[in-house]
Design a protein around this motif. Structure first.
Motif, PDB file in Angstrom:
ATOM      1  N   ILE A   1       4.126  44.659   8.028  1.00 17.15           N
ATOM      2  CA  ILE A   1       4.111  43.935   6.748  1.00 17.15           C
ATOM      3  C   ILE A   1       3.281  44.700   5.717  1.00 17.15           C
ATOM      4  CG2 ILE A   1       3.300  41.805   5.628  1.00 17.15           C
ATOM      5  CD1 ILE A   1       3.884  40.387   8.369  1.00 17.15           C
ATOM      6  N   ARG A   2       2.154  45.203   6.184  1.00 18.31           N
ATOM      7  CA  ARG A   2       1.234  45.903   5.283  1.00 18.31           C
ATOM      8  C   ARG A   2       1.871  47.156   4.687  1.00 18.31           C
ATOM      9  NH1 ARG A   2      -5.185  47.218   6.696  1.00 18.31           N
ATOM     10  NH2 ARG A   2      -5.817  47.064   4.500  1.00 18.31           N
ATOM     11  N   GLU A   3       2.556  47.923   5.546  1.00 16.31           N
ATOM     12  CA  GLU A   3       3.177  49.169   5.070  1.00 16.31           C
ATOM     13  C   GLU A   3       4.261  48.885   4.034  1.00 16.31           C
ATOM     14  OE1 GLU A   3       2.788  52.648   5.997  1.00 16.31           O
ATOM     15  OE2 GLU A   3       0.856  51.945   6.757  1.00 16.31           O
ATOM     16  N   ASN A   4       4.948  47.769   4.179  1.00 17.80           N
ATOM     17  CA  ASN A   4       6.058  47.489   3.249  1.00 17.80           C
ATOM     18  C   ASN A   4       5.599  47.079   1.857  1.00 17.80           C
ATOM     19  OD1 ASN A   4       8.297  48.092   4.873  1.00 17.80           O
ATOM     20  ND2 ASN A   4       8.064  46.141   5.968  1.00 17.80           N
ATOM     21  N   GLN A   5       4.370  46.602   1.757  1.00 19.28           N
ATOM     22  CA  GLN A   5       3.818  46.232   0.443  1.00 19.28           C
ATOM     23  C   GLN A   5       4.746  45.323  -0.373  1.00 19.28           C
ATOM     24  OE1 GLN A   5       1.564  49.560  -1.645  1.00 19.28           O
ATOM     25  NE2 GLN A   5       2.748  50.696  -0.151  1.00 19.28           N
ATOM     26  N   ARG A   6       5.400  44.437   0.284  1.00 20.57           N
ATOM     27  CA  ARG A   6       6.315  43.484  -0.380  1.00 20.57           C
ATOM     28  C   ARG A   6       7.398  44.172  -1.212  1.00 20.57           C
ATOM     29  NH1 ARG A   6       3.999  38.277  -3.279  1.00 20.57           N
ATOM     30  NH2 ARG A   6       3.282  39.854  -4.723  1.00 20.57           N
ATOM     31  N   ASN A  38       5.233  58.943   9.678  1.00 22.00           N
ATOM     32  CA  ASN A  38       6.309  58.124   9.132  1.00 22.00           C
ATOM     33  C   ASN A  38       5.803  56.873   8.422  1.00 22.00           C
ATOM     34  OD1 ASN A  38       8.349  59.879   9.933  1.00 22.00           O
ATOM     35  ND2 ASN A  38       8.231  59.091  12.038  1.00 22.00           N
ATOM     36  N   PHE A  39       4.483  56.868   8.169  1.00 23.17           N
ATOM     37  CA  PHE A  39       3.892  55.757   7.424  1.00 23.17           C
ATOM     38  C   PHE A  39       3.194  56.317   6.192  1.00 23.17           C
ATOM     39  CE2 PHE A  39       4.278  54.602  11.872  1.00 23.17           C
ATOM     40  CZ  PHE A  39       4.957  53.397  11.772  1.00 23.17           C
ATOM     41  N   LEU A  40       2.669  55.439   5.361  1.00 19.49           N
ATOM     42  CA  LEU A  40       1.934  55.902   4.178  1.00 19.49           C
ATOM     43  C   LEU A  40       0.781  56.801   4.614  1.00 19.49           C
ATOM     44  CD1 LEU A  40       1.910  52.478   2.325  1.00 19.49           C
ATOM     45  CD2 LEU A  40       3.087  54.555   1.531  1.00 19.49           C
ATOM     46  N   THR A  41       0.549  57.838   3.846  1.00 22.93           N
ATOM     47  CA  THR A  41      -0.530  58.767   4.160  1.00 22.93           C
ATOM     48  C   THR A  41      -1.870  58.064   3.948  1.00 22.93           C
ATOM     49  OG1 THR A  41       0.884  60.545   3.387  1.00 22.93           O
ATOM     50  CG2 THR A  41      -1.452  61.057   3.651  1.00 22.93           C
ATOM     51  N   LYS A  42      -2.740  58.178   4.938  1.00 25.01           N
ATOM     52  CA  LYS A  42      -4.030  57.503   4.883  1.00 25.01           C
ATOM     53  C   LYS A  42      -5.143  58.491   4.549  1.00 25.01           C
ATOM     54  CE  LYS A  42      -2.075  53.637   6.169  1.00 25.01           C
ATOM     55  NZ  LYS A  42      -0.705  54.103   6.400  1.00 25.01           N
ATOM     56  N   ILE A  43      -6.285  57.926   4.130  1.00 25.62           N
ATOM     57  CA  ILE A  43      -7.449  58.778   3.890  1.00 25.62           C
ATOM     58  C   ILE A  43      -8.674  58.200   4.579  1.00 25.62           C
ATOM     59  CG2 ILE A  43      -6.504  59.454   1.642  1.00 25.62           C
ATOM     60  CD1 ILE A  43      -8.918  57.971   0.383  1.00 25.62           C
ATOM     61  N   ASN A  44      -9.565  59.078   4.945  1.00 21.83           N
ATOM     62  CA  ASN A  44     -10.842  58.673   5.524  1.00 21.83           C
ATOM     63  C   ASN A  44     -11.975  59.074   4.602  1.00 21.83           C
ATOM     64  OD1 ASN A  44     -12.847  58.003   7.728  1.00 21.83           O
ATOM     65  ND2 ASN A  44     -13.308  60.178   7.364  1.00 21.83           N
ATOM     66  N   ALA A  45     -12.975  58.216   4.512  1.00 17.80           N
ATOM     67  CA  ALA A  45     -14.207  58.548   3.786  1.00 17.80           C
ATOM     68  C   ALA A  45     -15.359  58.533   4.778  1.00 17.80           C
ATOM     69  CB  ALA A  45     -14.455  57.532   2.679  1.00 17.80           C
ATOM     70  N   ASN A  46     -16.234  59.523   4.663  1.00 13.25           N
ATOM     71  CA  ASN A  46     -17.410  59.564   5.530  1.00 13.25           C
ATOM     72  C   ASN A  46     -18.592  58.900   4.846  1.00 13.25           C
ATOM     73  OD1 ASN A  46     -16.021  61.136   7.397  1.00 13.25           O
ATOM     74  ND2 ASN A  46     -16.614  63.031   6.376  1.00 13.25           N
ATOM     75  N   ILE A  47     -19.375  58.162   5.618  1.00 15.97           N
ATOM     76  CA  ILE A  47     -20.664  57.713   5.107  1.00 15.97           C
ATOM     77  C   ILE A  47     -21.701  58.101   6.135  1.00 15.97           C
ATOM     78  CG2 ILE A  47     -19.744  55.809   3.746  1.00 15.97           C
ATOM     79  CD1 ILE A  47     -20.648  53.895   5.952  1.00 15.97           C
ATOM     80  N   GLY A  48     -22.929  58.017   5.748  1.00 11.19           N
ATOM     81  CA  GLY A  48     -23.964  58.366   6.706  1.00 11.19           C
ATOM     82  C   GLY A  48     -25.191  58.852   5.997  1.00 11.19           C
TER      83      GLY A  48
END
Lengths: 625, 625
Positions: A158-163, A222-232
């Motif tokens: 559901i999330r990937e489809n974004q309505r 095959n899904f939306l490209t994701k990103i990671n952010a580092n904290i620390g």
């Protein structure tokens, strides 16, 4: 819950409004799934009507992906000392393959729990962690391979489809065909597709059973490209309260996952606060903490210490572990003639251990033991690229590619255990060598998701490495990388502050979206089209709201034209009121309509017959003068 | 020279030190050519010795391209009211094919010169302009086609080589092979090569005979990728003094050319101040000024008004003109169904004119008349892409590509007149459609230099379009674009301030250099390698100095570790003093040396035999424990 909250905890409860204020022009919505406890959060951007000059039509709201959790929801009550609601707790429990533990399984975790001096910094509302029943495997991959669609899988579908179901067909007519380099992105993401992608290892859904607060999210080509952010933090700065606020800040701007790279004496307690308050998957590099347990002496590391650390963190709820199991002894000397040697901290720790002991990396020799731990909590592997290149000169060398081949071998081992696995990638790579990285990773690792740091496409811009790397990130995302680890402007120079984190995330949201457009991800262009239509029609507020950073866009616009009235003005600050190219285009449209050129709709759709018809019409027009 | 300088002129003389302070860690040098008046400016970055821990060797200085002119030279005396020294005046005069004019040829220019009300804003030291003798053609292309190597050509050959002759062979061993997509970049740029590239139209050397203050620079796919920065006011802001300072600021950070897009009542006088003080080529869009002459009514434009404007500007010394001669009447209706119509100001002006008159674009019908003017002063064409896409949806459509085909036709007409020509390109283009633009441009325009605005790879990041576009710029530069027009963070939102200009230029210096690396431009990697070596060896100051923006790098570093002592510290702020991956790499090197692994030098060079030998050695190492 009712324990007294000492100073630090009270402080942590008070997130500043700068990180929680609602995102302008939009509202939080929840899209229901097949059962009442599947409620998928999204952000709906409400648009104004087109001005009469341009036609006066309504503009449908645009729904966008939302990583920010309850923090941007004015309806949500936030209590950091209680943590977020455990929305997945019921799903985990109802599967009946886990049990709550009477006590923590790791010696270190127990010693921290018993240390009264830590009361002041301890998260006060900890529930008992869970673990798989003896012999059970609780990974999403394991369920998928047995044909089960979990609520988590439905949630991400559901999330990937974004309505976009409703508008997708119309949207696709206004979207360029992509070049996906062998990716297979369906027009609509179904729960069954999610299951199948996880089953074959082409996607991961990092969701530790001990992080029930998380909103499921999927990583795969095959899904939306994701990103990671580092904290620390580091030895030089930061405290617990600040770390939680960093998390909320990072997901506000679009971090799909957050890696907690904290070090220091309260690393265990900091992590607990972060996980309990995180709606996104949390990753760590457990070897960092293991190293602290041996006072920074890499040669004193051992499998028992590392194993205890894995269990400690798995029972806190870390969703994925970076494990540098591919740094083999025989690869280490291959780095000696590099310009920048080994730049990965984890890689250099393991290299030092290997050299000191003249033995093979214990993460490699104990890899199946690690798999046993991963599958008892559903921790996802992020197989670390400890030998990634730290400069352009070292890109694509024997050490880097040797390690990648080993990561491919380990992927197959992990998959044998049904453990979810992604693969970390570089680093610093000039543009012409980027695709070789992607192609080799797909080949060696059987399409397991690639998770790259940039890559930076040049070394010569310290202070601007969010940009040197966004270039490489967009390209490798296009070629097939599933998640992009952000780089901030402070890379190589120091620790990022809040502004740096925002700048880094924005650069990476841009790279990820550019990649989705280029792959032809169905519906990806809807937001671009809506924003550009708003821009053309001088709907300034809509343009801001549709942007990745509405606050920055408005602030920049206000610098030149600060008055609210200008937001409705039918000109922009570049051309001024006397002349405006957008206004002239409207003249062109009026002209075309008057002269019966509406037929050319067809031309846009590439229909040759209509094109010829139009040319004939057009010829009349420009010869009649 | 000794004329009294009224207020504004005095003000303009005082450039703030923020734009003229020397660039840290480097010095201005001048490399002599075959004659004493060919002195090519460069910037030499002086490096410190490697610390003993890492070997203690000397590090040779690195010479880099320098666009900043005399302003960053502490030895230079700057007097804005006198203008820069006319270093090319002798070269122009000695060719004997031009004459100084007794009076300005344009009616507008004459009326401005006679208007006493303008004395207060007038550049005070104007010399008489020159023009070709009747029937003469004074373009660099004309000389090149007759086999002549001009001092300008020798100048750019030396400039492009950046003194790399001595280190090039060694440097190439430490550089990855490029992928140049059909470009033919020689290992060493000779004056004859420059001549041949100009002769065949594959490069332009924009150097109006009336801009003798300029330091010659070449634009072509077989040379270093160049960038342009725009300056200019608008109805809403700015004044003359501010515009000159903007110029100096833009070239400080690396603008190879500057387009003056000023409008307003002192546009003629502002331009004079800018050109007289510019060491870089200046471009304009003459139709903007022509439009002001008809009070903003596009339909009132005419060939005589435009012609007078071209001559007015050519006699001031503008080096290249954007001319929107490809906006044909038949293409205009093709834009009616676009999401954002016509976004180019010049394009929309000409579209409006075409529609109002039902006639073909007068820039197209008078194109050969324009060529006659261009060759009398050596003004270079920048054939404008008036129909470029203003959003992702409109990319690569019939209007855009139709215009590009016409620009190809016009290129051949210009070349018939030996007029130097480059072609402007988009705009907004998703990544998967970028290469089609480049390939079509090369094909249609016979490899005439492509000069693109970005392209922006997504529409959804207002406030960050320097980044959305740097991604596209790096890619199209790699594919063959010769010059990249910068985009600032304020694009679409407002007028850039000083910080925005710096940010935009930095993003584009990164894109241009990433492109040079990817094409395998010989020697391009020298600076990356030197910076990364400095980074590895904790030579912090050297790392800053080798960066594109030494001041920003130092400032960022100082935020975390402000003490000078830390600049020499053998650790970085990310890992802190207790653990450092760079330090561990040194352990690896020591280990490799102790164990006789120096042989692996060969492995880096890809020699299979040595590789096998090393593996045998390596096997010993990791089995001996």
């Amino acid at each position: 819950m009712n324990a007294p909250h000492p100073t630090l905890q009270q402080q942590a409860q008070q997130l500043s409004t700068s990180v929680t204020r609602p995102i302008p022009g939009s509202r939080k919505i929840h899209v229901p799934g097949s059962r009442s406890d599947v409620q998928v959060p999204m952000r709906e951007i409400v648009l104004t009507r087109t001005p009469t000059l341009f036609g006066g039509e309504e503009n449908a709201p645009v729904t966008v992906y939302d990583t920010s959790g309850p923090y941007t929801d004015p309806q949500a009550a936030i209590d950091l000392a209680a943590g977020l609601p455990a929305l997945r707790a019921g799903w985990v429990a109802e599967r009946g393959d886990t049990e709550p533990l009477a006590r923590l399984s790791s010696a270190f975790g127990r010693s921290r729990a018993l240390d009264a001096r830590l009361d002041a910094v301890r998260f006060p509302s900890r529930t008992q962690p869970r673990r798989a029943l003896a012999g059970a495997n609780v990974t999403q991959m394991h369920y998928a391979r047995r044909g089960i669609i979990t609520p988590e899988m439905e949630f991400v579908a559901i999330r990937e489809n974004q309505r976009l179901e409703a508008v997708r067909e119309a949207a696709l007519l206004r979207q360029h065909p992509g070049e996906a380099f062998g990716a297979s992105i369906p027009a609509l993401i179904t729960p069954a597709f999610v299951r199948d992608e996880i089953a074959r290892g082409r996607a991961v859904l990092p969701n530790n059973i001990n992080h029930p607060e998380s909103e499921p999210m999927i990583i795969g080509r095959n899904f939306l490209t994701k990103i990671n952010a580092n904290i620390g933090n580091s030895a030089v700065s930061s405290g617990i309260a600040e770390e939680v606020e960093k998390l909320v800040w990072a997901i506000r701007w679009g971090g799909d996952t957050v890696m907690d790279l904290s070090t220091g004496k309260h690393i265990h307690e900091t992590r607990e606060w972060i996980i309990r308050n995180s709606p996104v998957a949390i990753g760590t590099v457990p070897i960092y903490q293991a190293l602290e347990k041996v006072d920074g002496r890499a040669e004193d590391l051992s499998w028992p210490i590392f194993r205890d650390t894995l269990i400690e963190q798995a029972e806190q709820g870390v969703d994925y572990f970076t494990i540098h199991a591919g740094v083999l002894l025989r690869y280490v000397p291959l780095t000696a003639r590099r310009v920048t040697g080994i730049v990965s901290r984890g890689g250099s720790i393991m290299a030092k251990w290997c050299l000191a002991h003249h033995k093979e990396n214990f993460l490699y020799t104990h890899f199946e033991d690690i798999c046993e731990i991963m599958k008892a909590y559903d921790v996802t592997f992020s197989l670390g690229d400890g030998l990634r290149p730290g400069c352009i000169a070292d890109a694509n060398d024997a050490a880097q590619f040797g390690e990648l081949e080993t990561l491919g071998e380990l992927t197959k081992v992990a998959w044998k255990h049904d453990v979810q696995t992604m693969i970390e990638g570089p680093g610093h790579v000039p543009m012409q060598l980027i695709k070789e990285n992607m192609d080799k990773q797909l080949r060696e690792c059987g399409e397991a998701p690639f998770y790259t740091l940039g890559p930076l496409t040049t070394d010569i811009a310290p202070g601007y490495d969010h940009i040197t790397s966004a270039i490489g990130a967009a390209m490798i995302g296009w070629y097939g990388t599933a998640m992009l680890c952000y780089v901030t402007p402070k890379e190589h120079l120091g620790l990022p502050n809040r502004q740096d984190v925002r700048d880094g995330i924005m650069a990476y949201r841009i790279a990820a979206h550019a990649a989705d457009l280029a792959k032809g991800h169905p519906g990806a262009q809807v937001r671009d089209n809506a924003l550009s239509k708003a821009r053309f029609e001088f709907r300034w507020e809509d343009q801001f709201h549709l942007g990745l950073d509405p606050e920055k866009a408005k602030e920049f616009h206000d610098e030149t034209l600060p008055k609210d009235a200008h937001k409705l003005a039918h000109f922009c600050s570049m051309c001024g009121p006397h002349f405006c190219s957008m206004k002239i285009t409207q003249d062109v449209r009026d002209y075309a309509a008057e002269h019966g050129l509406g037929e050319q709709d067809a031309l846009q759709d590439g229909m040759a017959g209509k094109s010829a018809e139009f040319r004939a019409l057009g010829a009349d027009v420009y010869r009649q003068a």
